[in-house]
Scaffold this motif. Structure first.
Motif, PDB file in Angstrom:
ATOM      1  N   VAL A  86      16.415  20.253  17.466  1.00 37.53           N
ATOM      2  CA  VAL A  86      16.253  18.829  17.765  1.00 37.53           C
ATOM      3  C   VAL A  86      17.368  18.306  18.673  1.00 37.53           C
ATOM      4  O   VAL A  86      17.386  17.120  18.999  1.00 37.53           O
ATOM      5  N   ALA A  87      18.290  19.188  19.056  1.00 33.03           N
ATOM      6  CA  ALA A  87      19.389  18.765  19.932  1.00 33.03           C
ATOM      7  C   ALA A  87      19.182  19.206  21.377  1.00 33.03           C
ATOM      8  O   ALA A  87      20.054  18.978  22.225  1.00 33.03           O
ATOM      9  N   LEU A  88      18.041  19.828  21.652  1.00 30.66           N
ATOM     10  CA  LEU A  88      17.765  20.289  23.014  1.00 30.66           C
ATOM     11  C   LEU A  88      17.226  19.139  23.864  1.00 30.66           C
ATOM     12  O   LEU A  88      16.059  19.089  24.236  1.00 30.66           O
ATOM     13  N   HIS A  89      18.093  18.192  24.183  1.00 26.95           N
ATOM     14  CA  HIS A  89      17.678  17.025  24.943  1.00 26.95           C
ATOM     15  C   HIS A  89      17.663  17.322  26.442  1.00 26.95           C
ATOM     16  O   HIS A  89      18.538  18.026  26.948  1.00 26.95           O
ATOM     17  N   PRO A  90      16.710  16.776  27.174  1.00 29.98           N
ATOM     18  CA  PRO A  90      16.779  16.854  28.635  1.00 29.98           C
ATOM     19  C   PRO A  90      18.033  16.135  29.145  1.00 29.98           C
ATOM     20  O   PRO A  90      18.504  15.165  28.534  1.00 29.98           O
ATOM     21  N   GLU A  91      18.561  16.626  30.236  1.00 25.35           N
ATOM     22  CA  GLU A  91      19.729  15.988  30.855  1.00 25.35           C
ATOM     23  C   GLU A  91      19.267  15.156  32.053  1.00 25.35           C
ATOM     24  O   GLU A  91      18.596  15.678  32.945  1.00 25.35           O
ATOM     25  N   ALA A  92      19.614  13.882  32.043  1.00 26.57           N
ATOM     26  CA  ALA A  92      19.244  12.991  33.146  1.00 26.57           C
ATOM     27  C   ALA A  92      20.344  12.976  34.199  1.00 26.57           C
ATOM     28  O   ALA A  92      21.534  13.020  33.870  1.00 26.57           O
ATOM     29  N   GLN A  93      19.959  12.920  35.466  1.00 26.29           N
ATOM     30  CA  GLN A  93      20.938  12.920  36.562  1.00 26.29           C
ATOM     31  C   GLN A  93      20.433  12.035  37.697  1.00 26.29           C
ATOM     32  O   GLN A  93      19.292  12.193  38.151  1.00 26.29           O
ATOM     33  N   ARG A  94      21.270  11.111  38.120  1.00 25.02           N
ATOM     34  CA  ARG A  94      20.908  10.306  39.291  1.00 25.02           C
ATOM     35  C   ARG A  94      21.099  11.153  40.537  1.00 25.02           C
ATOM     36  O   ARG A  94      21.988  12.009  40.616  1.00 25.02           O
ATOM     37  N   LEU A  95      20.274  10.921  41.537  1.00 27.88           N
ATOM     38  CA  LEU A  95      20.265  11.768  42.733  1.00 27.88           C
ATOM     39  C   LEU A  95      20.729  11.043  43.989  1.00 27.88           C
ATOM     40  O   LEU A  95      20.636  11.586  45.092  1.00 27.88           O
ATOM     41  N   GLY A 103      16.729   6.239  44.766  1.00 31.46           N
ATOM     42  CA  GLY A 103      15.512   5.863  44.058  1.00 31.46           C
ATOM     43  C   GLY A 103      14.876   6.989  43.272  1.00 31.46           C
ATOM     44  O   GLY A 103      13.735   6.862  42.829  1.00 31.46           O
ATOM     45  N   ARG A 104      15.609   8.071  43.100  1.00 34.04           N
ATOM     46  CA  ARG A 104      15.043   9.214  42.377  1.00 34.04           C
ATOM     47  C   ARG A 104      15.930   9.589  41.182  1.00 34.04           C
ATOM     48  O   ARG A 104      17.152   9.398  41.215  1.00 34.04           O
ATOM     49  N   LEU A 105      15.320  10.149  40.195  1.00 32.24           N
ATOM     50  CA  LEU A 105      16.000  10.564  38.976  1.00 32.24           C
ATOM     51  C   LEU A 105      15.522  11.968  38.619  1.00 32.24           C
ATOM     52  O   LEU A 105      14.335  12.279  38.740  1.00 32.24           O
ATOM     53  N   ALA A 106      16.444  12.822  38.189  1.00 33.49           N
ATOM     54  CA  ALA A 106      16.087  14.183  37.778  1.00 33.49           C
ATOM     55  C   ALA A 106      16.290  14.348  36.277  1.00 33.49           C
ATOM     56  O   ALA A 106      17.274  13.856  35.718  1.00 33.49           O
ATOM     57  N   LEU A 107      15.371  14.998  35.650  1.00 32.38           N
ATOM     58  CA  LEU A 107      15.517  15.443  34.268  1.00 32.38           C
ATOM     59  C   LEU A 107      15.508  16.970  34.268  1.00 32.38           C
ATOM     60  O   LEU A 107      14.591  17.598  34.816  1.00 32.38           O
ATOM     61  N   THR A 108      16.561  17.554  33.684  1.00 31.65           N
ATOM     62  CA  THR A 108      16.638  19.008  33.574  1.00 31.65           C
ATOM     63  C   THR A 108      16.358  19.392  32.129  1.00 31.65           C
ATOM     64  O   THR A 108      17.035  18.931  31.200  1.00 31.65           O
ATOM     65  N   VAL A 109      15.341  20.208  31.955  1.00 31.16           N
ATOM     66  CA  VAL A 109      14.942  20.642  30.617  1.00 31.16           C
ATOM     67  C   VAL A 109      15.105  22.158  30.527  1.00 31.16           C
ATOM     68  O   VAL A 109      15.118  22.865  31.538  1.00 31.16           O
ATOM     69  N   ARG A 110      15.236  22.651  29.299  1.00 29.08           N
ATOM     70  CA  ARG A 110      15.307  24.093  29.089  1.00 29.08           C
ATOM     71  C   ARG A 110      13.967  24.555  28.529  1.00 29.08           C
ATOM     72  O   ARG A 110      13.444  23.981  27.564  1.00 29.08           O
ATOM     73  N   THR A 440      16.390  30.913  27.482  1.00 32.10           N
ATOM     74  CA  THR A 440      15.687  29.870  28.227  1.00 32.10           C
ATOM     75  C   THR A 440      16.160  29.810  29.670  1.00 32.10           C
ATOM     76  O   THR A 440      17.186  30.389  30.031  1.00 32.10           O
ATOM     77  N   VAL A 441      15.404  29.087  30.474  1.00 37.30           N
ATOM     78  CA  VAL A 441      15.815  28.775  31.847  1.00 37.30           C
ATOM     79  C   VAL A 441      15.687  27.264  32.033  1.00 37.30           C
ATOM     80  O   VAL A 441      14.982  26.584  31.280  1.00 37.30           O
ATOM     81  N   THR A 442      16.376  26.762  33.036  1.00 42.61           N
ATOM     82  CA  THR A 442      16.283  25.325  33.311  1.00 42.61           C
ATOM     83  C   THR A 442      15.093  25.036  34.217  1.00 42.61           C
ATOM     84  O   THR A 442      14.732  25.843  35.075  1.00 42.61           O
ATOM     85  N   ARG A 443      14.508  23.886  33.985  1.00 44.51           N
ATOM     86  CA  ARG A 443      13.446  23.376  34.863  1.00 44.51           C
ATOM     87  C   ARG A 443      13.807  21.945  35.212  1.00 44.51           C
ATOM     88  O   ARG A 443      14.071  21.123  34.333  1.00 44.51           O
TER      89      ARG A 443
END
Length: 452
Positions: A86-95, A103-110, A440-443
């Motif tokens: 339950v701690a595998l949160h996506p990481e948000a990053q402004r671009l 005007g874009r935002l990235a979410l990195t998920v595993r 895992t890998v990042t997406r």
């Protein structure tokens, strides 16, 4: 329901199809559901703890107290994995650091790489299996477990735990283990199992890495762990504490642990005093309650040969096995053995003994000791007994190992930190969160403002 051991030997296609079914169910499940499955596994381990510990003892001869601790720790690892699920949160990053990213935002998920093939060893048949299985479930990956052929009871007990926990079909498949490893190698080479996690010997592990260079192979391949008694450790209480800790973990489980202290470096002017303390502690170890047997007669014969070779090269046996007698008539029992200053090329120093043998060596200054620690093709863990903060930082910065333990034996291992080695000790890391990262890998998912 997870698959359990059966008398019919399934084909590789059967096993992979089962793993694929389980993978689809696990990766589509929400984090809370995966955490719930893991909590159920932990409860089942707790419920069957006494029975599983008895199976570990029956398979390996491991003393009952250490078998019970292994089961307790396995349940703890599973609960840690439930928290990580339950701690595998996506990481948000402004671009907008670049104009094109305004005007874009990235979410990195595993996301899981795919089903995991887990090859388990005999020395910790439950603990090290759980270290592979629990993080996979947390990450949403199914697992095919190949247990050691030497631990069939423990494998069956674990399969029963998984079945009672109510995991989806194919989430974990405990495959049959055969002495010739034919099926195992077919699974290793099958491209539909993109991740291999192996705990085993140095040559076998690297053979797997070489056989499947395009796969993600996490390999924990043993060590030649050292402990250093620093020059500042002058008090008798300090020396006695170090001797007690080293004796306990050099000889527990018959020395069959990859981080058991095998080489101990001591200031020359304290060599006699420390050796006497270590010998006293070694003789206090109960052969059945504390030490236990090595896994088979062949292993015992090898260990005795290495002791004999070291003595022929000039080592002195301060206490322990003389290479001829068998305690209680069982060749697998080797008395806790302390060797004094074997020659540099002795196999008890250059290889992984994997037996209840520790060598004590004198050094002139701490620089010599640190160089000697690194003079090994292995690099897993080292323990530095010191109160000197500067030495502690130096050891952490300079030594070529995966773990430096200050103030204790190299055997210490936390299940929440990355664990693994460098050089001949393997690649990749265990530890619940670190294993999830390896599986895992990042997406990266980019969100753009409407109307661009």
């Amino acid at each position: 329901m997870t698959d359990v051991l059966t008398t019919r030997v399934p084909s590789v296609d059967d096993i992979v199809a089962t793993a694929r079914t389980g993978f689809d169910a696990l990766r589509s499940a929400d984090a809370g559901t995966r955490a719930g499955w893991l909590e159920a596994v932990a409860r089942e381990i707790d419920t069957a703890a006494d029975s599983i510990a008895a199976d570990i003892h029956a398979d390996t001869g491991k003393p009952p107290k250490w078998a019970a601790i292994e089961v307790e720790r396995a349940a703890s690892i599973v609960r840690l994995a439930a928290r990580e699920a339950v701690a595998l949160h996506p990481e948000a990053q402004r671009l907008d650091a670049q104009p094109s990213g305004v005007g874009r935002l990235a979410l990195t998920v595993r996301v899981p790489r795919g089903p995991v093939l887990a090859l388990a060893p005999f020395n910790f048949p439950l603990h090290l299996t759980v270290h592979k299985v629990a993080p996979a479930i947390a990450a949403g990956a199914s697992v095919v477990v190949v247990p050691s052929p030497r631990t069939p009871r423990t494998a069956a007990a674990f399969a029963g735990v998984l079945e009672r926990a109510g995991l989806p079909d194919g989430a974990v498949h405990v495959a049959p283990a055969s002495p010739d490893h034919t099926l195992t190698w077919e699974l290793i080479r099958d491209p539909r199992l993109p991740v291999v996690s192996v705990t085993g010997s140095d040559p076998v592990g690297w053979r797997i890495v070489d056989a499947v260079p395009r796969k993600q192979v996490v390999a924990e391949l043993g060590g030649n762990a050292a402990a250093v008694i620093a020059p500042d450790l002058v008090g008798l209480d300090d020396l006695r504490h170090a001797a007690s800790r080293i004796a306990t973990f050099a000889f527990y489980n018959a020395g069959q642990a990859c981080t058991s202290p095998q080489r101990v470096y001591v200031p020359r002017d304290r060599l006699g005093e420390f050796t006497d303390l270590l010998v006293t502690q070694a003789r206090a170890q109960d052969l059945h309650a504390d030490v236990g047997p090595v896994i088979d007669d062949a292993g015992a014969d090898r260990i005795r040969r290495w002791i004999t070779d070291a003595v022929a090269g000039g080592a002195r046996v301060a206490t322990g096995d003389d290479g001829t007698s068998h305690p209680d008539g069982d060749a697998r029992f080797i008395r806790p053995t302390v060797l004094i200053e074997p020659p540099e090329d002795a196999r008890v120093l250059t290889e992984e003994v994997f037996g209840p043998v520790v060598s004590v060596l004198a050094y002139e200054d701490i620089d010599d000791a640190l160089r000697a620690v690194d003079d090994s093709r292995y690099g897993l863990s080292v323990g530095i007994f010191t109160h000197d903060v500067r030495l502690a930082f130096r050891a952490g910065a300079e030594l070529e190992v995966g773990q430096v333990v200050i103030g204790d034996v190299p055997t210490f291992r936390s299940d929440v930190t990355p664990f693994g080695g460098v050089k001949g000790s393997g690649r990749g890391r265990e530890g619940v969160r670190a294993t999830i990262e390896d599986y895992t890998v990042t997406r990266t998912v980019v969100f753009a403002e409407a109307g661009w």
